[in-house]
Design an enzyme around this catalytic site. Structure first.
Site, short mmCIF file in Angstrom:
data_model
loop_
_atom_site.label_atom_id
_atom_site.label_comp_id
_atom_site.label_asym_id
_atom_site.label_seq_id
_atom_site.Cartn_x
_atom_site.Cartn_y
_atom_site.Cartn_z
N ASP A 95 34.17 41.76 27.30
CA ASP A 95 34.98 42.64 27.49
C ASP A 95 35.93 42.84 27.03
O ASP A 95 36.07 41.82 25.60
CB ASP A 95 35.72 42.58 29.46
CG ASP A 95 36.24 41.71 29.42
OD1 ASP A 95 36.17 40.52 28.58
OD2 ASP A 95 36.69 41.39 30.53
N ASN A 98 40.18 40.06 43.09
CA ASN A 98 39.83 41.06 43.30
C ASN A 98 37.97 40.76 43.60
O ASN A 98 37.61 41.89 43.46
CB ASN A 98 40.16 42.41 43.48
CG ASN A 98 39.52 42.88 41.59
OD1 ASN A 98 39.55 41.64 40.88
ND2 ASN A 98 39.72 43.78 41.02
N HIS A 145 36.71 40.50 40.73
CA HIS A 145 35.87 41.18 39.44
C HIS A 145 35.59 40.67 38.40
O HIS A 145 36.26 39.06 38.22
CB HIS A 145 36.94 42.46 38.49
CG HIS A 145 37.74 41.61 38.25
ND1 HIS A 145 39.26 41.83 38.12
CD2 HIS A 145 38.14 40.92 36.46
CE1 HIS A 145 39.76 41.86 37.39
NE2 HIS A 145 39.24 40.22 36.67
N GLU A 162 35.05 45.89 38.49
CA GLU A 162 35.55 45.92 38.74
C GLU A 162 35.14 46.58 40.48
O GLU A 162 33.99 46.80 40.87
CB GLU A 162 36.71 47.22 38.41
CG GLU A 162 38.02 46.63 37.46
CD GLU A 162 39.00 45.90 38.02
OE1 GLU A 162 38.70 44.95 39.12
OE2 GLU A 162 39.87 46.20 37.44
C1 GLP Z 1 40.62 39.48 33.31
C2 GLP Z 1 39.38 39.16 32.41
C3 GLP Z 1 38.44 38.73 33.02
C4 GLP Z 1 38.44 37.32 33.15
C5 GLP Z 1 40.25 37.66 34.35
C6 GLP Z 1 40.84 36.63 34.80
O1 GLP Z 1 41.01 40.51 33.99
N1 GLP Z 1 38.53 40.10 31.97
O2 GLP Z 1 36.88 38.17 32.44
O3 GLP Z 1 38.22 36.37 34.10
O4 GLP Z 1 40.87 38.47 34.46
O5 GLP Z 1 41.52 36.23 34.23
P1 GLP Z 1 42.36 35.02 34.66
O6 GLP Z 1 41.51 33.82 33.88
O7 GLP Z 1 44.25 34.58 33.57
O8 GLP Z 1 42.98 34.31 35.92
#
Ligand code: GLP
Length: 241
Positions: free
Chosen positions: A67, A135, A137, A142
């Site tokens: 993404d 959440n 995702h 989402e």
């Molecule tokens: C972001 C990314 C995800 C990631 C998530 C968790 O929004 N788009 O790919 O897995 O958040 O992030 P973190 O590993 O910093 O908790």
């Protein structure tokens, strides 16, 4: 689904890195799906360390990132392009022409998504690395995202923007939109490695493992995949007992 719980982030990251290193050593032309966020940082450090010490080569590896934020120039310090360059690609021998990261500044985002989808259909991902949002995702899919979604534009959940605000000087600077691989793209990978650490992720992990599959918890779609490995610390796994 295989669940591995580790007492330290270092061990978790090494175990996850080993799966990728074995894949790349056995199949130098592997296709890797990569994620951003803090969860895979230790994994990337391990890949860099192994590259330095054991010279595992990424020259022929192709990568696809999940993404990208919409509207951040690729050289913006918080773009996922910058993240990948700083945390992995600048430190290994990957050929940058084999690196694919969605362009969140494309003039025509729909066309950008269609082009990325075509590439994903052409190059089958061998291993997809995932983090997970609090959440539930995955990528930026989402809650409410259909399980048959492909690459698409999303409006980010307020919770996600708040969670990610720590990387920006204020929440107002967190982009409102992103483009992301869809859940169908993610499920097309041959193998999926999901990393989650901390209490903040425990509810999402609980739903992923024990919940009924529902778009309200996007990660529950992974229950339909037959080769998913979860790399968890004790806090993320704390609601599973
Ligand atoms: C972001 C990314 C995800 C990631 C998530 C968790 O929004 N788009 O790919 O897995 O958040 O992030 P973190 O590993 O910093 O908790």
């Amino acid at each position: 689904m295989e669940i591995k719980v580790f007492s330290s982030y270092k061990e978790l990251s090494s175990a996850c890195a080993k799966v990728i290193i074995d894949q790349v050593r056995n199949f130098p032309r592997s296709v890797l799906g990569l994620a951003t966020g803090s969860s895979p940082l230790g994994l990337y450090q391990e890949l860099i360390r192994d590259h330095d010490v054991n010279h595992t080569s990424y020259k022929e590896v192709k990568t696809f990132n999940l993404d990208e934020y919409v509207g951040l120039d690729k050289n913006h310090p918080q773009s996922y392009y910058t993240f990948m360059m700083e945390n992995l690609f600048n430190h290994i021998d990957i050929d940058l022409s084999n690196v694919h990261i969605p362009n969140g500044c494309a003039f025509d985002l729909e066309q950008e998504c269609a082009n990325y989808n075509q590439l994903l259909e052409k190059y089958h991902i061998d291993i997809q690395v995932l983090g997970i949002g609090a959440n539930g995702h995955i990528g930026f899919n989402e809650p409410g995202t259909p399980f048959d979604s492909t690459m698409h534009l999303v409006k980010l959940d307020e919770k996600t923007r708040r969670d990610n605000a720590r990387f920006f000087s204020s929440i107002a600077e967190v982009p409102e939109y992103a483009i992301t691989m869809g859940i169908k793209n993610i499920l097309s990978a041959k193998k999926i490695l999901l990393i989650a650490t901390g209490k903040n992720k425990s509810e999402a992990i609980f739903h992923l493992v024990k919940g009924t599959p529902t778009p309200e918890w996007p990660a529950t779609a992974l229950q339909y995949h037959d080769d998913v490995v979860l790399f968890l610390d004790e806090e993320a796994a704390s609601l599973l007992k």
